[in-house]
Design an enzyme around this catalytic site. Sequence first.
Site, PDB file in Angstrom:
ATOM      1  CE  LYS A  43      21.166  24.147  17.594  1.00 40.60           C
ATOM      2  NZ  LYS A  43      21.106  23.084  16.560  1.00 40.60           N
TER       3      LYS A  43
ATOM      4  CE  LYS B 276      40.209  51.407  43.144  1.00 44.37           C
ATOM      5  NZ  LYS B 276      39.202  51.072  42.138  1.00 44.37           N
TER       6      LYS B 276
ATOM      7  CE  LYS C 163      42.056  44.168  42.192  1.00 43.06           C
ATOM      8  NZ  LYS C 163      41.740  45.097  41.104  1.00 43.06           N
ATOM      9  CG  ASP C 164      48.060  47.169  37.452  1.00 46.18           C
ATOM     10  OD1 ASP C 164      48.652  48.090  38.038  1.00 46.18           O
ATOM     11  OD2 ASP C 164      48.613  46.420  36.619  1.00 46.18           O
ATOM     12  CG  ASP C 165      40.585  49.672  38.647  1.00 43.61           C
ATOM     13  OD1 ASP C 165      40.076  49.956  39.734  1.00 43.61           O
ATOM     14  OD2 ASP C 165      39.914  49.360  37.640  1.00 43.61           O
ATOM     15  CD  GLU C 166      38.016  46.302  37.797  1.00 39.90           C
ATOM     16  OE1 GLU C 166      38.791  46.494  38.757  1.00 39.90           O
ATOM     17  OE2 GLU C 166      36.888  46.831  37.723  1.00 39.90           O
TER      18      GLU C 166
END
Lengths: 392, 392
Positions: B86, B132, B158-161
């Site tokens: 908060k 890519k 890795k995969d693209d995010e």
Amino acid sequence: MPWIDITYRFPAGVDGSHEAHVIAVGQTAGTWGPEWENRSGQIKSHLAQVQDVVRQPDGTSLGVVRFPLSNCPEGIGSLLTMVYGKYSLSGPARIVKMVLPGGWGIPSRFGIEGIRRLTGVEDRPLFMGIFKPSLGLSPSDHSRILEEAGMAGLDIIKDDEILPDLPECSALERLRACRPVLEKILKFRKSRGLREMLYAINLSGRADTLLELARRLVAEGANALLLNVLPYGFPVLEALASDPLVQVPLFVHPAFSGAISGSRDWGLDHSVTLGTLASAAGADAVLIPTHYGSLPFSQEEEGKVRDILWQKGVFPVPSAGVHPGVLPRVMGDYGKQAILNAGTGIMDHPGGVAQGVQAFYEALARHMNQQSFFLEDLPEGPLRKAVRKWGA
Amino acid sequence: MPWIDITYRFPAGVDGSHEAHVIAVGQTAGTWGPEWENRSGQIKSHLAQVQDVVRQPDGTSLGVVRFPLSNCPEGIGSLLTMVYGKYSLSGPARIVKMVLPGGWGIPSRFGIEGIRRLTGVEDRPLFMGIFKPSLGLSPSDHSRILEEAGMAGLDIIKDDEILPDLPECSALERLRACRPVLEKILKFRKSRGLREMLYAINLSGRADTLLELARRLVAEGANALLLNVLPYGFPVLEALASDPLVQVPLFVHPAFSGAISGSRDWGLDHSVTLGTLASAAGADAVLIPTHYGSLPFSQEEEGKVRDILWQKGVFPVPSAGVHPGVLPRVMGDYGKQAILNAGTGIMDHPGGVAQGVQAFYEALARHMNQQSFFLEDLPEGPLRKAVRKWGA
């Protein structure tokens, strides 16, 4: 329309047109070489398009980028990654508006209509309180407060958002202590033509244990739940709102919202997170700081969040600095379509919790009768004590 | 020590001492009236304490607030709600440091040591690539890229995010297309004294479907996973890192990090989110933008994240703008204790993907031999082509 339109505000001095194009390409397919010629139709179908970039009088520019819905079939986690993910690291740009296609997201299962149906409150704003002090109470302290507040007419109560699943006062033990009291309150409310009082229990834990806790609580009789959606993530809210075993209203708290929305030039507007995204993730009610309350929140921003929630049938819950004396202002902004949420504004009433609740009813009656809230015009009683303490 | 120490930076013109006290009380027990006298010992035990507030030469002040660990037994969702929840709505203040007690959080199950063990790479930095174009490829496109990159010696891909679980290229179908290729690559690597190549598949969905997807992928042979921890929430990472059925390295992507860390005066430093919190949530490797790369990220911030990850045995993954020519700079900052992550820096190599990988090995060899990276000194070959395109 199978598009998601995102409006970005770029600061003065930034070439908004250039940046919008960077986003449209870089946050979708990226670039590709001639070796992908055979795939180029498929790849191009994922590109976003710059709709419009307009320079504003203050030097900022507003750019609308239109993303294919098909890039993001699943939910808000991948939506945020697409529209702001890596780009967020490249410089100041703020998302000020999101237009999601109708039907995208997870509909509220209760919302305004459902919460009115459950509580039986038809023709007035609802009154909600918060257990205080925030930490240090026992489950039986909770049940005592609940009884006093509920028998005085409070419609909804919630845990403080910082109360986690403490060993000495666990969510399950709070529910177990309060469940019999909720039954007693139900009888009282029925005698007045009302239905259930709701107790929104605060959820916490890892994503998996939180979801398990929610199911467990509902199985044992919880009739509402509270989630700090920003620290826990919209995907957690989406999971709760999709779970057939969690069929209770989900109250969303804006804790941590300043981390994402506080700065002018970065992040997302509150209207996007607390309005568009919370309602697309299945929230039934969302707490909004009031613009005259204890937190600096603008009237414009409060109004934007409210309007987006109303459009989706989600209950706005004006909060923070709400006490009986501000009821006319809350009703000026929301009419009866709001849940007035008071923490200390009920719990710290000089006459005790019950009078804290009664003061709100007295305020409502005076407001409906267009009577003055000046201290000297108020009769002795709970409202006068409240206004003497907190003003009007 | 059963405390969590949070350092806040308050902007110039803000009374840091006052604000630190507001946090210490308002974000814990709050205030309470005389009716709670009998509980005051218990309530007081939840109060935080202001340790220190020091005015800085630039007018800002740094305040350390010490929170009882017992307020927050469960994880990062309740931690963030407590230390910034908060209060984040009340005005500018930034968390620049968090000191968590030893043993708090979820330890990495792999980290530097585990990823070296799995891949068999002992004495050099690891090389990682990204599929890519980001969107628009088919599962078989993925498998073709994987084969070319893996047989050229890439350690991790890795995969693209932004690639979610698209119907036409789902995470499961990507895995199924790539799994046989990973076997083939394993044989090749074994012949060179190495072990597995890792493919970090991007996770997406609601919290519940994401966790289910992770289990399903691992059951079908996935050997690494990728999570955009900020859009999905740390509690989702905590769940993955605690799941006995998800025993693979977890790669964390910083997408959306600018929303929380971009502004100077609001939010949390990158070193806190990508360093302290990611490692406390069980990350095994964390992507960090390099300070000379395509994103404006300071050397100081990159170094802070790196050092925190190293301390916890988590692999730093310098990313964004990484290509063969910057290898000496990366190694200047990280030595061999890093995973160099290149997207276009491999995939867009003029000679193709395999040469994109080979160029990194060539760069490593030249760097170890202290040879020049000037274009005119480079022999014909993959590195020369890379440096001609991207510089050094």
